[in-house]
Design an enzyme around this catalytic site. Structure first.
Site, PDB file in Angstrom:
ATOM      1  N   ARG A  54      26.939  28.665 -51.806  1.00 61.06           N
ATOM      2  CA  ARG A  54      28.182  28.270 -52.481  1.00 61.06           C
ATOM      3  C   ARG A  54      29.027  29.451 -52.936  1.00 61.06           C
ATOM      4  NH1 ARG A  54      24.663  24.172 -52.700  1.00 61.06           N
ATOM      5  NH2 ARG A  54      23.263  25.906 -53.008  1.00 61.06           N
ATOM      6  N   THR A  55      28.403  30.422 -53.571  1.00 60.37           N
ATOM      7  CA  THR A  55      29.213  31.492 -54.163  1.00 60.37           C
ATOM      8  C   THR A  55      29.976  32.248 -53.081  1.00 60.37           C
ATOM      9  OG1 THR A  55      27.636  31.662 -55.969  1.00 60.37           O
ATOM     10  CG2 THR A  55      29.170  33.491 -55.711  1.00 60.37           C
ATOM     11  N   ARG A 105      26.920  40.494 -54.816  1.00 62.99           N
ATOM     12  CA  ARG A 105      25.723  39.870 -55.385  1.00 62.99           C
ATOM     13  C   ARG A 105      24.546  40.768 -55.043  1.00 62.99           C
ATOM     14  NH1 ARG A 105      23.801  33.706 -54.747  1.00 62.99           N
ATOM     15  NH2 ARG A 105      25.283  33.572 -56.474  1.00 62.99           N
TER      16      ARG A 105
HETATM   17  C1  NCD Z   1      22.828  30.240 -58.737  1.00 64.12           C
HETATM   18  C2  NCD Z   1      22.554  31.722 -58.641  1.00 64.12           C
HETATM   19  O1  NCD Z   1      22.636  32.305 -57.574  1.00 64.12           O
HETATM   20  O2  NCD Z   1      22.315  32.285 -59.697  1.00 64.12           O
HETATM   21  N1  NCD Z   1      23.445  29.706 -57.618  1.00 64.12           N
HETATM   22  C3  NCD Z   1      24.805  29.738 -57.531  1.00 64.12           C
HETATM   23  O3  NCD Z   1      25.413  30.781 -57.497  1.00 64.12           O
HETATM   24  N2  NCD Z   1      25.462  28.570 -57.506  1.00 64.12           N
HETATM   25  C4  NCD Z   1      21.691  29.446 -59.227  1.00 64.12           C
HETATM   26  C5  NCD Z   1      20.333  29.572 -58.601  1.00 64.12           C
HETATM   27  O4  NCD Z   1      20.129  30.318 -57.654  1.00 64.12           O
HETATM   28  O5  NCD Z   1      19.444  28.852 -59.068  1.00 64.12           O
END
Ligand code: NCD
Length: 304
Positions: A54-55, A105
């Protein structure tokens, strides 16, 4: 608000800044559908050293809807950092020559801040270790505002892995800016960091720590579920001891108020059973789309 160059932590934003981003996200609802050419001369690089669906894709979708172009890698093994041992600093010094903004990330706490130190171009933190995930917190707040009409005055329960979950760290800090009541529900080994609880209390909000999902659900306007962050446990046995502890099921939802909303940053493993998905309270898939308009607002704020 002042110039925002990087978005590394929720602490980079005041309540006024957050409210402005949420208002801008609302304006983006229309632009997201009609599309814009505003940033047709801009390039966004996505450097994902950790798994993401998603991100990364919502950032890309956001930039494309604003007319911009995107490049990057989604798998560390395909980059020189993974395959050849290049440092983060050198990767950043390279990519800043290819793009106008970097979304990163990385599995290490502090990674986004380090990246910002080496970068001339803006850095957006898309998740730094178990530390922070500020853009997720903004889309969570936007979801609450859009679905409930307000953030102030609500009772919000953060549930699950509050120790390693970075989304709840950023969200907890952001909620400290609002007039809310927060319940923190986690197994004993996965309680919220004391520093964040302190921050919320100092801001004058009521914080209650509970041990069970039952207590978290009671009277909640928002139930925010999270995944146990298996990959961040130093010891596999510690994970085995807590896995499956917090599981939201359809009978739990029956005990909620009709207008309670259930959110989750996703991905879900087993902490929300599939029978919850068809209940009117389940909003986590609607929450996903809010990531697009919120990230359009964030990109507009930094690039504009
Ligand atoms: C989260 C993350 O990557 O911290 N996911 C996200 O970005 N929507 C949550 C997770 O991984 O549990």
């Amino acid at each position: 608000m002042g110039e925002l160059h990087n978005l590394i932590s929720i602490h980079d934003l005041s309540r006024e800044d957050i409210d402005m981003i949420l208002e801008c996200a609302q304006k983006m609802e229309d632009i997201a559908v009609k599309r814009s050419k505003k940033y047709s001369s801009k390039i966004m690089a996505c450097l994902f050293f950790e798994a993401s669906t998603r991100t990364r894709l919502s950032f890309e979708s956001a930039m494309i809807r604003l007319g911009g172009r995107v490049l990057g890698f989604a798998d560390v093994a395909a980059s020189s950092a993974g395959g050849k041992g290049e440092t983060l600093a050198d990767t950043i010094r390279t990519v800043e020559r290819y793009a106008d903004i970097i979304v990163i990330r990385h599995p290490l706490d502090g990674s986004a801040r380090v990246a910002a130190e080496f970068s001339e171009i803006p850095i957006i933190n898309a998740g730094s270790g178990s530390e922070e995930h500020p853009t997720q917190a903004l889309l969570d707040l936007y979801s609450i505002k859009k679905m409930r009409g307000t953030i102030d005055g609500l009772s919000i329960s953060l549930c699950g892995d509050l120790k390693y979950g970075r989304t709840v760290h950023s969200l907890g800090m952001a909620l400290a800016c609002y007039d809310v009541k927060v319940k923190l529900a986690a197994p004993t080994a996965l309680k919220m960091k004391p520093a964040i609880i302190e921050e919320m209390k100092r801001a004058g909000i009521e914080v209650i720590q509970v041990d069970t999902l039952d207590e978290a659900i009671e009277d909640a306007d928002v139930v925010y579920m999270t995944r146990i962050q298996k990959e961040r446990f130093p010891d596999r046995r510690e994970y085995d001891a807590v896995k499956g502890k917090f599981r939201l099921t359809e009978p739990d939802v029956k005990r909620m108020k009709e207008d309670t909303i259930i959110l989750h940053p996703l991905p879900r493993v087993d902490e929300i059973t599939a029978d919850v998905d068809s209940t009117p309270q389940a909003k986590y898939f609607d929450q996903v789309y809010n990531g697009v308009v919120t990230r359009m607002a964030i990109l507009d704020l930094i690039l504009g």
